[in-house]
Write an enzyme that holds these catalytic residues in place. Structure first.
Site, PDB file in Angstrom:
ATOM      1  N   VAL A 113      52.766  49.094  45.270  1.00  0.00           N
ATOM      2  CA  VAL A 113      52.242  49.264  43.933  1.00  0.00           C
ATOM      3  C   VAL A 113      50.726  49.044  43.913  1.00  0.00           C
ATOM      4  O   VAL A 113      50.188  48.326  44.733  1.00  0.00           O
ATOM      5  CB  VAL A 113      52.920  48.319  42.919  1.00  0.00           C
ATOM      6  CG1 VAL A 113      54.384  48.710  42.737  1.00  0.00           C
ATOM      7  CG2 VAL A 113      52.829  46.863  43.335  1.00  0.00           C
ATOM      8  N   VAL A 116      49.051  45.465  43.979  1.00  0.00           N
ATOM      9  CA  VAL A 116      49.323  44.607  45.132  1.00  0.00           C
ATOM     10  C   VAL A 116      49.062  45.371  46.426  1.00  0.00           C
ATOM     11  O   VAL A 116      48.123  45.087  47.161  1.00  0.00           O
ATOM     12  CB  VAL A 116      50.774  44.067  45.110  1.00  0.00           C
ATOM     13  CG1 VAL A 116      51.059  43.236  46.360  1.00  0.00           C
ATOM     14  CG2 VAL A 116      51.010  43.234  43.857  1.00  0.00           C
ATOM     15  N   CYS A 117      49.883  46.356  46.700  1.00  0.00           N
ATOM     16  CA  CYS A 117      49.856  47.048  47.989  1.00  0.00           C
ATOM     17  C   CYS A 117      48.564  47.821  48.219  1.00  0.00           C
ATOM     18  O   CYS A 117      48.102  47.942  49.357  1.00  0.00           O
ATOM     19  CB  CYS A 117      51.050  47.991  48.097  1.00  0.00           C
ATOM     20  SG  CYS A 117      52.632  47.176  47.746  1.00  0.00           S
ATOM     21  N   LEU A 118      47.962  48.338  47.159  1.00  0.00           N
ATOM     22  CA  LEU A 118      46.659  49.001  47.260  1.00  0.00           C
ATOM     23  C   LEU A 118      45.527  47.998  47.086  1.00  0.00           C
ATOM     24  O   LEU A 118      44.603  47.946  47.903  1.00  0.00           O
ATOM     25  CB  LEU A 118      46.548  50.112  46.208  1.00  0.00           C
ATOM     26  CG  LEU A 118      45.138  50.704  46.019  1.00  0.00           C
ATOM     27  CD1 LEU A 118      44.651  51.377  47.297  1.00  0.00           C
ATOM     28  CD2 LEU A 118      45.134  51.698  44.856  1.00  0.00           C
TER      29      LEU A 118
END
Length: 205
Positions: A113, A116-118
């Protein structure tokens, strides 16, 4: 030259696709999933057309997050860095080493997401001197509020928030380039409006 004016080229950029996993995608609601999938495919096809190095990573692929979207591996190949547990991909030595091995300082980055992940690896990479382009429309998250909060934090840190079509146009630079028409076709294949432009052009040819 300032990193804010130095443009992307086929020789200075690497693509990082972070945690585009099936279990995460189904919960994203800031954009229609089909639109997000189409944007992701457009970004990946751009990289493939240009021969850009790409790094794909997943978090807990055997758990609830699920595997990487098959649309990505179909385009970029089956090599996926499956992290052992690091939430921030930059904390994975294998992921970070894969980026470093390219010798490139500009990272075209997308993730699910977004917040978070980016965002986390984008912030970490900027801290270490990389020039990060966060492709917001090839990323996704829970809702528009979360997306907007993420954009604010990214820009505050000096990350360049952008879109996949803008990245394509910047890195193509000139329609007369070797890959100009191929990249134009990628744009046509993944955007309805430009598909009509290309159809009109070929109809007159």
């Amino acid at each position: 030259m300032s990193k804010f004016s130095e443009v992307l080229t086929p020789d200075n950029a690497v693509l990082a696709m972070i945690d585009h996993q099936t279990g995460l995608l189904v919960s994203c609601a800031d954009e229609h999933p089909l639109v997000v999938k189409n944007n992701i495919q457009g970004l990946c096809n751009m990289a493939k057309t240009l021969g850009l190095p790409s790094v794909v990573t997943a978090s807990l692929a055997d758990g609830p997050n699920g595997p990487i979207m098959p649309e990505i591996t179909k385009i970029l190949g089956d090599k996926v860095i499956n992290r052992e547990g690091e939430i921030n991909a930059w904390h994975s030595s294998e992921f970070k080493s894969a980026i470093e091995a390219t010798g490139r300082k500009k990272i075209i980055m997308a993730g699910i997401v977004t917040d978070v992940c980016l965002m986390f690896p984008a912030l970490s990479a900027v801290e270490e001197g990389y020039d990060v382009y966060a492709v917001i429309d090839a990323s996704a998250t829970w809702n528009k509020t979360v997306q907007q909060a993420s954009i604010h934090r990214l820009t505050q840190a000096g990350v360049k928030v952008t879109t996949w079509a803008s990245v394509l146009a910047e890195i193509m630079s000139d329609w007369r380039s070797d890959k100009g028409m191929e990249l134009g076709q990628v744009l046509a294949d993944h955007t309805t409006s430009y598909n009509y432009v290309m159809n009109s052009y070929f109809a007159r040819s």
